[in-house]
Scaffold this motif. Structure first.
Motif, mmCIF file in Angstrom:
data_model
loop_
_atom_site.group_PDB
_atom_site.id
_atom_site.type_symbol
_atom_site.label_atom_id
_atom_site.label_comp_id
_atom_site.label_asym_id
_atom_site.label_seq_id
_atom_site.Cartn_x
_atom_site.Cartn_y
_atom_site.Cartn_z
ATOM 1 N N SER A 1 0.809 -1.223 0.000
ATOM 2 C CA SER A 1 0.000 0.000 0.000
ATOM 3 C C SER A 1 0.843 1.274 0.000
ATOM 4 O O SER A 1 0.330 2.354 -0.274
ATOM 5 C CB SER A 1 -0.952 0.016 1.205
ATOM 6 O OG SER A 1 -0.231 0.222 2.405
ATOM 7 N N THR A 2 2.144 1.150 0.298
ATOM 8 C CA THR A 2 3.008 2.340 0.334
ATOM 9 C C THR A 2 4.061 2.338 -0.774
ATOM 10 O O THR A 2 5.048 3.066 -0.689
ATOM 11 C CB THR A 2 3.708 2.469 1.707
ATOM 12 O OG1 THR A 2 4.470 1.282 1.953
ATOM 13 C CG2 THR A 2 2.707 2.693 2.826
ATOM 14 N N ILE A 3 3.869 1.543 -1.823
ATOM 15 C CA ILE A 3 4.843 1.486 -2.922
ATOM 16 C C ILE A 3 5.051 2.886 -3.497
ATOM 17 O O ILE A 3 4.105 3.565 -3.870
ATOM 18 C CB ILE A 3 4.387 0.519 -4.036
ATOM 19 C CG1 ILE A 3 4.410 -0.919 -3.524
ATOM 20 C CG2 ILE A 3 5.270 0.647 -5.281
ATOM 21 C CD1 ILE A 3 3.831 -1.935 -4.485
ATOM 22 N N GLY A 4 6.303 3.316 -3.525
ATOM 23 C CA GLY A 4 6.672 4.602 -4.111
ATOM 24 C C GLY A 4 6.301 5.821 -3.289
ATOM 25 O O GLY A 4 6.457 6.946 -3.755
ATOM 26 N N LYS A 5 5.826 5.651 -2.051
ATOM 27 C CA LYS A 5 5.377 6.787 -1.249
ATOM 28 C C LYS A 5 6.321 7.163 -0.110
ATOM 29 O O LYS A 5 6.187 8.229 0.474
ATOM 30 C CB LYS A 5 3.997 6.490 -0.654
ATOM 31 C CG LYS A 5 2.925 6.305 -1.696
ATOM 32 C CD LYS A 5 1.601 5.968 -1.057
ATOM 33 C CE LYS A 5 0.538 5.717 -2.115
ATOM 34 N NZ LYS A 5 -0.716 5.257 -1.514
ATOM 35 N N GLY B 1 12.733 12.213 -8.047
ATOM 36 C CA GLY B 1 12.050 13.381 -8.582
ATOM 37 C C GLY B 1 11.123 14.091 -7.606
ATOM 38 O O GLY B 1 10.475 15.067 -7.969
ATOM 39 N N ALA B 2 11.043 13.623 -6.359
ATOM 40 C CA ALA B 2 10.142 14.242 -5.385
ATOM 41 C C ALA B 2 10.719 15.559 -4.871
ATOM 42 O O ALA B 2 11.932 15.717 -4.757
ATOM 43 C CB ALA B 2 9.909 13.301 -4.209
ATOM 44 N N VAL C 1 6.682 16.886 -0.168
ATOM 45 C CA VAL C 1 5.495 17.724 -0.380
ATOM 46 C C VAL C 1 4.395 17.004 -1.166
ATOM 47 O O VAL C 1 3.233 17.380 -1.076
ATOM 48 C CB VAL C 1 5.847 19.077 -1.052
ATOM 49 C CG1 VAL C 1 6.773 19.883 -0.170
ATOM 50 C CG2 VAL C 1 6.435 18.874 -2.428
ATOM 51 N N GLY C 2 4.747 15.988 -1.904
ATOM 52 C CA GLY C 2 3.756 15.239 -2.672
ATOM 53 C C GLY C 2 2.952 14.256 -1.843
ATOM 54 O O GLY C 2 1.771 14.046 -2.082
ATOM 55 N N THR C 3 3.592 13.650 -0.833
ATOM 56 C CA THR C 3 2.910 12.633 -0.029
ATOM 57 C C THR C 3 2.676 13.079 1.411
ATOM 58 O O THR C 3 1.870 12.473 2.112
ATOM 59 C CB THR C 3 3.732 11.328 0.015
ATOM 60 O OG1 THR C 3 4.968 11.584 0.686
ATOM 61 C CG2 THR C 3 3.977 10.778 -1.375
ATOM 62 N N GLY C 4 3.410 14.090 1.878
ATOM 63 C CA GLY C 4 3.310 14.524 3.268
ATOM 64 C C GLY C 4 4.108 13.666 4.218
ATOM 65 O O GLY C 4 4.068 13.851 5.433
ATOM 66 N N ASN C 5 4.880 12.714 3.685
ATOM 67 C CA ASN C 5 5.677 11.824 4.531
ATOM 68 C C ASN C 5 6.838 12.572 5.172
ATOM 69 O O ASN C 5 7.615 13.242 4.495
ATOM 70 C CB ASN C 5 6.214 10.647 3.712
ATOM 71 C CG ASN C 5 7.021 9.671 4.555
ATOM 72 O OD1 ASN C 5 6.519 9.133 5.529
ATOM 73 N ND2 ASN C 5 8.261 9.453 4.172
ATOM 74 N N LEU C 6 6.959 12.469 6.492
ATOM 75 C CA LEU C 6 8.117 12.987 7.218
ATOM 76 C C LEU C 6 9.134 11.871 7.310
ATOM 77 O O LEU C 6 8.818 10.772 7.785
ATOM 78 C CB LEU C 6 7.723 13.441 8.628
ATOM 79 C CG LEU C 6 8.885 13.690 9.597
ATOM 80 C CD1 LEU C 6 9.705 14.898 9.153
ATOM 81 C CD2 LEU C 6 8.369 13.864 11.016
ATOM 82 N N TYR D 1 12.036 3.640 0.650
ATOM 83 C CA TYR D 1 11.540 3.787 -0.718
ATOM 84 C C TYR D 1 11.336 2.395 -1.318
ATOM 85 O O TYR D 1 12.165 1.501 -1.143
ATOM 86 C CB TYR D 1 12.499 4.591 -1.594
ATOM 87 C CG TYR D 1 12.052 4.615 -3.035
ATOM 88 C CD1 TYR D 1 10.952 5.375 -3.416
ATOM 89 C CD2 TYR D 1 12.682 3.843 -3.992
ATOM 90 C CE1 TYR D 1 10.496 5.369 -4.732
ATOM 91 C CE2 TYR D 1 12.247 3.833 -5.303
ATOM 92 C CZ TYR D 1 11.149 4.596 -5.653
ATOM 93 O OH TYR D 1 10.699 4.568 -6.957
ATOM 94 N N SER D 2 10.237 2.199 -2.038
ATOM 95 C CA SER D 2 9.992 0.910 -2.678
ATOM 96 C C SER D 2 9.586 1.106 -4.132
ATOM 97 O O SER D 2 8.978 2.116 -4.488
ATOM 98 C CB SER D 2 8.900 0.138 -1.929
ATOM 99 O OG SER D 2 7.707 0.886 -1.866
ATOM 100 N N ALA D 3 9.963 0.138 -4.953
ATOM 101 C CA ALA D 3 9.664 0.177 -6.384
ATOM 102 C C ALA D 3 9.266 -1.226 -6.829
ATOM 103 O O ALA D 3 9.924 -2.205 -6.480
ATOM 104 C CB ALA D 3 10.886 0.647 -7.168
ATOM 105 N N LEU D 4 8.181 -1.314 -7.605
ATOM 106 C CA LEU D 4 7.688 -2.596 -8.093
ATOM 107 C C LEU D 4 8.205 -2.864 -9.499
ATOM 108 O O LEU D 4 7.909 -2.118 -10.429
ATOM 109 C CB LEU D 4 6.159 -2.614 -8.083
ATOM 110 C CG LEU D 4 5.496 -3.918 -8.533
ATOM 111 C CD1 LEU D 4 5.876 -5.073 -7.607
ATOM 112 C CD2 LEU D 4 3.985 -3.753 -8.588
ATOM 113 N N PHE D 5 8.999 -3.918 -9.644
ATOM 114 C CA PHE D 5 9.526 -4.354 -10.940
ATOM 115 C C PHE D 5 8.615 -5.445 -11.474
ATOM 116 O O PHE D 5 8.317 -6.411 -10.765
ATOM 117 C CB PHE D 5 10.953 -4.892 -10.778
ATOM 118 C CG PHE D 5 11.978 -3.835 -10.494
ATOM 119 C CD1 PHE D 5 12.806 -3.366 -11.501
ATOM 120 C CD2 PHE D 5 12.109 -3.306 -9.222
ATOM 121 C CE1 PHE D 5 13.752 -2.378 -11.243
ATOM 122 C CE2 PHE D 5 13.044 -2.322 -8.951
ATOM 123 C CZ PHE D 5 13.872 -1.856 -9.963
ATOM 124 N N THR D 6 8.164 -5.306 -12.719
ATOM 125 C CA THR D 6 7.242 -6.276 -13.310
ATOM 126 C C THR D 6 7.976 -7.151 -14.317
ATOM 127 O O THR D 6 8.909 -6.692 -14.986
ATOM 128 C CB THR D 6 6.061 -5.561 -14.001
ATOM 129 O OG1 THR D 6 6.575 -4.635 -14.955
ATOM 130 C CG2 THR D 6 5.203 -4.824 -12.980
#
Length: 193
Positions: A24-28, A34-35, A52-57, A119-124
């Motif tokens: 549920s937090t992939i890429g957030k 680029g954030a 600023v895009g996600t509000g994550n501290l 940080y997480s990234a989904l590789f397909t």
């Protein structure tokens, strides 16, 4: 065990399944490519920033730094306010971090790489291939399945991370122009007596 195999993508059953929270937090979380981040400098070992895009501290505490070729490799802990991980040994929403070393887990869509900073990234999977994976947009790295695990190679640095069949970082190498300019971090199994 059947549930884990049922949720794993094709040919990915060897690595553990990603938790629902991790998916549920992939890429957030962490240092998203680029954030825009608002820096919150605290001191020379503790830093913070707000995405600023996600509000994550994100808070990062560096315990020590190892010499690297392109930059130092920080070792410490990282806190992400929007993390759903409450079972980590470092504490709820905290992760242990050693540079880019991270973990791999499986989802029904592919392989999830989670860096030490969260940080997480989904590789397909690449259609028609049993070893190659397509990175998500903005991620400049290649993931390949090998006979013993996986290899993640950055296209923007000289960093190569090798993962074992359990999705744990086994080796992180940064090198330019041969072994005399290579820095290596290797995980070793604990010795038992």
């Amino acid at each position: 065990m059947a549930l884990l195999l049922a949720t794993a993508g094709p040919g990915l059953a060897a690595i553990p399944a990603a938790s629902t929270g991790a998916q549920s937090t992939i890429g957030k979380l962490g240092s998203r490519p680029g954030a825009t981040r608002l820096p919150l400098p605290i001191n020379d070992q503790v830093s913070g920033s707000v995405d600023v895009g996600t509000g994550n501290l994100m808070l990062s505490i560096t315990g020590l730094s190892l010499p690297g070729i392109n930059s130092e490799i920080p070792v410490g802990v990282v806190f992400n306010s929007q993390s759903t991980d409450t079972t980590n040994s470092a504490g709820p929403r905290w992760t242990l971090a050693a540079g880019a070393a991270g973990t791999l887990s499986s989802t029904s869509s592919g392989v999830l790489y989670t860096a030490g900073d969260g940080y997480s990234a989904l590789f397909t999977p690449v259609s028609g291939s049993t070893t190659a994976f397509t990175p998500p947009a903005g991620v400049k790295a290649d993931l390949l399945k090998t006979a013993t695990g996986y290899t993640l190679t950055s296209r923007t640095s000289a960093l190569v991370i090798t993962f074992d069949s359990n999705g744990q970082t086994d080796l992180a190498e940064e090198g330019l122009d041969g072994p005399e300019r290579t820095r290596t971090i290797r995980r070793t199994a604990a010795k038992t007596s």
